[in-house]
Design an enzyme around this catalytic site. Structure first.
Site: not given
Length: 200
Positions: A61, A77-79, A114
């Site tokens: 991203k 960010a990523d969840t 992250a």
């Protein structure tokens, strides 16, 4: 809040349209100059672990948006929510959300968050955080009421811990803000490390 592309932008760009992440950044006194969501295929690769998936997507991203804004700091960010070995994504509809909550009922799950930051000079900073959450046992009426609230929409794992689902949590280990959508301690460390006084 999206604005026309300007490759000369030198501020901070948040590569996410998540209102939760924007609000979390505000908690630590950070206001992005722009919000530019990155449109990616978030399908896990074969044999990709949940932590690898979260880290790959956050970096991807940031990379996509950084290509259009080379002079800016780009934060992404990523969840990823995991119950057992099953990745629980964002439910597509109420029935999918009901099944997800039924899976989480009475058991523990993990939330991998992250964060990736690309600086204008090409340096990268990345962090991966794991939180563990346990839900109380939920009955059908509780699940139905939560589905009716609509809070599950757009949420990995089908719940928003900062809302009504906070009442389901009997145990949490690790970063609370990570479960909301952005681990604030790690994000602040990245911003200070690559941005210095700019994000002091």
């Amino acid at each position: 809040m999206n604005q026309p592309v300007d490759g000369s932008e030198t501020g901070l760009i948040l590569a996410s349209e998540s209102a939760r992440r924007l609000a979390l950044l505000a908690q630590i006194g950070v206001t992005p100059a722009r919000i530019v969501p990155a449109d990616l295929d978030e399908t896990p690769r074969d044999d990709e672990s949940p932590r690898q998936l979260a880290a790959r997507l956050a970096r991807a991203k940031a990379a996509v948006v950084a290509a259009a804004f080379p002079a800016a700091f780009v934060l992404a960010a990523d969840t990823v929510v995991v119950a057992g070995r099953r990745i629980l994504g964002k439910p597509a509809n109420g029935e999918a959300a009901r099944l997800t909550l039924a899976r989480l009922s009475g058991r523990r799950h993990r939330v991998f968050g992250a964060v990736a930051l690309r600086a204008p000079d090409g340096r990268w900073g990345e962090r991966l955080v794991e939180s563990r959450v346990a839900f109380a046992r939920l009955d059908a009426a509780e699940i139905a009421a939560y589905i009716e609230s609509g809070e599950w929409q757009g949420c990995a794992g089908g719940y928003a811990i900062q809302g009504r689902a906070g009442g389901f949590v009997r145990f949490l280990s690790g970063s609370y803000s990570n479960v909301v959508g952005l681990p604030l301690f790690e994000t602040r460390q990245l911003l200070r490390g690559l941005g210095g006084r700019r994000f002091g």
